[in-house]
Design a protein around this motif. Structure first.
Motif, PDB file in Angstrom:
ATOM      1  N   GLN A   1      39.747  83.462  61.864  1.00 29.11           N
ATOM      2  CA  GLN A   1      40.483  84.659  61.463  1.00 29.11           C
ATOM      3  C   GLN A   1      40.951  85.470  62.665  1.00 29.11           C
ATOM      4  OE1 GLN A   1      41.315  85.199  58.220  1.00 29.11           O
ATOM      5  NE2 GLN A   1      40.349  83.195  58.016  1.00 29.11           N
ATOM      6  N   ASN A   2      42.136  86.048  62.564  1.00 26.74           N
ATOM      7  CA  ASN A   2      42.650  86.976  63.563  1.00 26.74           C
ATOM      8  C   ASN A   2      42.706  88.395  63.025  1.00 26.74           C
ATOM      9  OD1 ASN A   2      43.053  85.147  65.661  1.00 26.74           O
ATOM     10  ND2 ASN A   2      44.978  84.468  64.774  1.00 26.74           N
ATOM     11  N   ASP A   3      42.503  88.567  61.732  1.00 28.01           N
ATOM     12  CA  ASP A   3      42.481  89.875  61.107  1.00 28.01           C
ATOM     13  C   ASP A   3      41.047  90.393  61.124  1.00 28.01           C
ATOM     14  OD1 ASP A   3      42.021  91.507  58.384  1.00 28.01           O
ATOM     15  OD2 ASP A   3      44.085  91.799  59.072  1.00 28.01           O
ATOM     16  N   LEU A   4      40.861  91.609  61.608  1.00 29.46           N
ATOM     17  CA  LEU A   4      39.522  92.165  61.782  1.00 29.46           C
ATOM     18  C   LEU A   4      38.747  92.247  60.466  1.00 29.46           C
ATOM     19  CD1 LEU A   4      37.618  93.312  63.906  1.00 29.46           C
ATOM     20  CD2 LEU A   4      38.681  95.537  63.564  1.00 29.46           C
ATOM     21  N   LYS A   5      39.375  92.733  59.412  1.00 25.24           N
ATOM     22  CA  LYS A   5      38.681  92.848  58.130  1.00 25.24           C
ATOM     23  C   LYS A   5      38.416  91.482  57.496  1.00 25.24           C
ATOM     24  CE  LYS A   5      39.692  97.552  56.768  1.00 25.24           C
ATOM     25  NZ  LYS A   5      40.237  98.428  55.735  1.00 25.24           N
ATOM     26  N   ALA A   6      39.319  90.534  57.662  1.00 22.40           N
ATOM     27  CA  ALA A   6      39.088  89.186  57.141  1.00 22.40           C
ATOM     28  C   ALA A   6      37.910  88.532  57.860  1.00 22.40           C
ATOM     29  CB  ALA A   6      40.340  88.331  57.285  1.00 22.40           C
ATOM     30  N   LEU A   7      37.812  88.736  59.155  1.00 23.29           N
ATOM     31  CA  LEU A   7      36.692  88.211  59.925  1.00 23.29           C
ATOM     32  C   LEU A   7      35.373  88.769  59.396  1.00 23.29           C
ATOM     33  CD1 LEU A   7      35.498  86.755  62.420  1.00 23.29           C
ATOM     34  CD2 LEU A   7      35.923  88.866  63.668  1.00 23.29           C
ATOM     35  N   LEU A   8      35.335  90.072  59.155  1.00 24.02           N
ATOM     36  CA  LEU A   8      34.131  90.693  58.617  1.00 24.02           C
ATOM     37  C   LEU A   8      33.816  90.180  57.215  1.00 24.02           C
ATOM     38  CD1 LEU A   8      34.689  94.366  59.812  1.00 24.02           C
ATOM     39  CD2 LEU A   8      33.020  92.729  60.698  1.00 24.02           C
ATOM     40  N   ALA A   9      34.843  89.991  56.408  1.00 21.54           N
ATOM     41  CA  ALA A   9      34.641  89.513  55.036  1.00 21.54           C
ATOM     42  C   ALA A   9      34.074  88.095  55.023  1.00 21.54           C
ATOM     43  CB  ALA A   9      35.949  89.574  54.259  1.00 21.54           C
ATOM     44  N   TYR A  10      34.598  87.215  55.860  1.00 24.16           N
ATOM     45  CA  TYR A  10      34.087  85.837  55.870  1.00 24.16           C
ATOM     46  C   TYR A  10      32.690  85.754  56.467  1.00 24.16           C
ATOM     47  CZ  TYR A  10      38.309  83.808  54.030  1.00 24.16           C
ATOM     48  OH  TYR A  10      39.337  83.463  53.190  1.00 24.16           O
ATOM     49  N   SER A  11      32.366  86.633  57.411  1.00 24.00           N
ATOM     50  CA  SER A  11      30.988  86.632  57.908  1.00 24.00           C
ATOM     51  C   SER A  11      30.035  87.143  56.822  1.00 24.00           C
ATOM     52  CB  SER A  11      30.864  87.448  59.196  1.00 24.00           C
ATOM     53  OG  SER A  11      31.071  88.817  58.955  1.00 24.00           O
ATOM     54  N   THR A  12      30.521  88.010  55.943  1.00 25.90           N
ATOM     55  CA  THR A  12      29.719  88.444  54.795  1.00 25.90           C
ATOM     56  C   THR A  12      29.482  87.284  53.842  1.00 25.90           C
ATOM     57  OG1 THR A  12      30.473  90.732  54.930  1.00 25.90           O
ATOM     58  CG2 THR A  12      29.673  89.984  52.791  1.00 25.90           C
ATOM     59  N   ILE A  13      30.502  86.480  53.601  1.00 29.63           N
ATOM     60  CA  ILE A  13      30.338  85.300  52.743  1.00 29.63           C
ATOM     61  C   ILE A  13      29.286  84.370  53.333  1.00 29.63           C
ATOM     62  CG2 ILE A  13      31.509  83.193  51.947  1.00 29.63           C
ATOM     63  CD1 ILE A  13      34.047  84.974  51.646  1.00 29.63           C
ATOM     64  N   SER A  14      29.328  84.197  54.638  1.00 29.13           N
ATOM     65  CA  SER A  14      28.331  83.354  55.292  1.00 29.13           C
ATOM     66  C   SER A  14      26.928  83.925  55.115  1.00 29.13           C
ATOM     67  CB  SER A  14      28.681  83.228  56.779  1.00 29.13           C
ATOM     68  OG  SER A  14      27.784  82.373  57.418  1.00 29.13           O
ATOM     69  N   GLN A  15      26.799  85.223  55.246  1.00 28.35           N
ATOM     70  CA  GLN A  15      25.491  85.856  55.067  1.00 28.35           C
ATOM     71  C   GLN A  15      25.009  85.741  53.625  1.00 28.35           C
ATOM     72  OE1 GLN A  15      23.702  86.961  57.618  1.00 28.35           O
ATOM     73  NE2 GLN A  15      21.991  87.470  56.291  1.00 28.35           N
ATOM     74  N   LEU A  16      25.921  85.774  52.668  1.00 27.75           N
ATOM     75  CA  LEU A  16      25.530  85.580  51.266  1.00 27.75           C
ATOM     76  C   LEU A  16      24.953  84.179  51.054  1.00 27.75           C
ATOM     77  CD1 LEU A  16      28.459  87.359  49.418  1.00 27.75           C
ATOM     78  CD2 LEU A  16      26.082  88.116  49.579  1.00 27.75           C
ATOM     79  N   GLY A  17      25.462  83.199  51.780  1.00 29.10           N
ATOM     80  CA  GLY A  17      24.893  81.853  51.714  1.00 29.10           C
ATOM     81  C   GLY A  17      23.459  81.833  52.211  1.00 29.10           C
ATOM     82  N   VAL A  18      23.185  82.568  53.287  1.00 33.45           N
ATOM     83  CA  VAL A  18      21.816  82.671  53.799  1.00 33.45           C
ATOM     84  C   VAL A  18      20.913  83.307  52.746  1.00 33.45           C
ATOM     85  CG1 VAL A  18      20.359  83.742  55.567  1.00 33.45           C
ATOM     86  CG2 VAL A  18      22.580  82.790  56.197  1.00 33.45           C
ATOM     87  N   MET A  19      21.428  84.328  52.084  1.00 34.04           N
ATOM     88  CA  MET A  19      20.630  84.992  51.048  1.00 34.04           C
ATOM     89  C   MET A  19      20.338  84.056  49.883  1.00 34.04           C
ATOM     90  SD  MET A  19      22.305  88.762  51.046  1.00 34.04           S
ATOM     91  CE  MET A  19      22.601  89.613  52.587  1.00 34.04           C
ATOM     92  N   MET A  20      21.286  83.195  49.529  1.00 23.35           N
ATOM     93  CA  MET A  20      21.044  82.195  48.482  1.00 23.35           C
ATOM     94  C   MET A  20      19.916  81.249  48.899  1.00 23.35           C
ATOM     95  SD  MET A  20      23.095  82.466  45.810  1.00 23.35           S
ATOM     96  CE  MET A  20      23.517  80.870  45.156  1.00 23.35           C
ATOM     97  N   LEU A  21      19.911  80.848  50.157  1.00 22.10           N
ATOM     98  CA  LEU A  21      18.831  79.994  50.647  1.00 22.10           C
ATOM     99  C   LEU A  21      17.480  80.689  50.516  1.00 22.10           C
ATOM    100  CD1 LEU A  21      20.495  78.549  53.865  1.00 22.10           C
ATOM    101  CD2 LEU A  21      19.782  77.244  51.869  1.00 22.10           C
ATOM    102  N   LEU A  22      17.455  81.980  50.824  1.00 22.24           N
ATOM    103  CA  LEU A  22      16.198  82.725  50.730  1.00 22.24           C
ATOM    104  C   LEU A  22      15.706  82.831  49.295  1.00 22.24           C
ATOM    105  CD1 LEU A  22      16.913  85.571  53.299  1.00 22.24           C
ATOM    106  CD2 LEU A  22      15.276  83.691  53.546  1.00 22.24           C
ATOM    107  N   ILE A  23      16.608  83.040  48.368  1.00 22.18           N
ATOM    108  CA  ILE A  23      16.209  83.137  46.956  1.00 22.18           C
ATOM    109  C   ILE A  23      15.598  81.820  46.492  1.00 22.18           C
ATOM    110  CG2 ILE A  23      17.060  83.390  44.583  1.00 22.18           C
ATOM    111  CD1 ILE A  23      19.189  85.312  45.748  1.00 22.18           C
ATOM    112  N   GLY A  24      16.144  80.711  46.932  1.00 21.36           N
ATOM    113  CA  GLY A  24      15.659  79.405  46.501  1.00 21.36           C
ATOM    114  C   GLY A  24      14.316  79.004  47.067  1.00 21.36           C
TER     115      GLY A  24
END
Length: 171
Positions: free
Chosen positions: A38-61
């Motif tokens: 990403q070159n857009d600052l907010k898009a970069l932050l949004a996709y890193s949030t998606i990545s962090q949500l994946g980590v949270m899914m791993l923790l729940i499991g």
């Protein structure tokens, strides 16, 4: 939230563990990969949030006490640093008239308070001590070590959002 609410009922099954592990790992890796492009600052932050949500899914499991603690601290830390980073991105967009990262160099001199706030939030997102993000990532590592066979999967989970965290800290 839905997965955490369903976890008491479904958390003891092997299917639930593998469903959350595969979905979480896929979400984490795809979010980190797309975020790096990403070159857009907010898009970069949004996709890193998606990545962090994946980590949270791993923790729940994982269905361990330490994973539950790591999940709660991770959600809190993520809300604090990501909220600050999105606010900084909005302030940068308003002042500079763009969110394109390649055009945002030199803003530290003209926006020192925003730069300081974004730097502190980015340090927490990267997991640097003594920030709350450091404690969250340490708990994620500990939960990975206590999970036995799943340790390999969760051992790499906190590292995936880190490259995006490094890129996002450049106001």
């Amino acid at each position: 939230y839905l997965m955490a609410r369903l976890n008491p009922v479904l958390g003891t099954t092997t299917l639930w563990f593998w469903l959350l592990t595969i979905a979480g790992l896929t979400t984490m890796l795809v979010g980190a990969y797309v975020g790096l492009k990403q070159n857009d600052l907010k898009a970069l932050l949004a996709y890193s949030t998606i990545s962090q949500l994946g980590v949270m899914m791993l923790l729940i499991g994982q269905e361990t006490d330490i994973a539950s603690k790591a999940l709660v601290i991770s959600i809190l830390a993520h809300a604090l640093y990501k909220g600050a980073l999105f606010m900084a991105a909005g302030a940068i967009d308003h002042a500079a008239g763009t969110r394109e990262i390649t055009r945002l160099g030199g803003l530290r001199r003209s926006m020192p308070a925003t730069a300081a706030a974004a730097a502190l939030a980015a340090l927490s997102m990267a997991g640097m001590p003594p920030m709350l993000g450091f404690i969250a990532k340490e708990l994620i590592y500990e939960s990975g070590l206590s999970a036995g066979a799943a340790a390999l999967i969760t051992g790499v989970a906190p590292a995936a959002p880190a490259p995006a965290a490094h890129r996002s800290g450049c106001p």
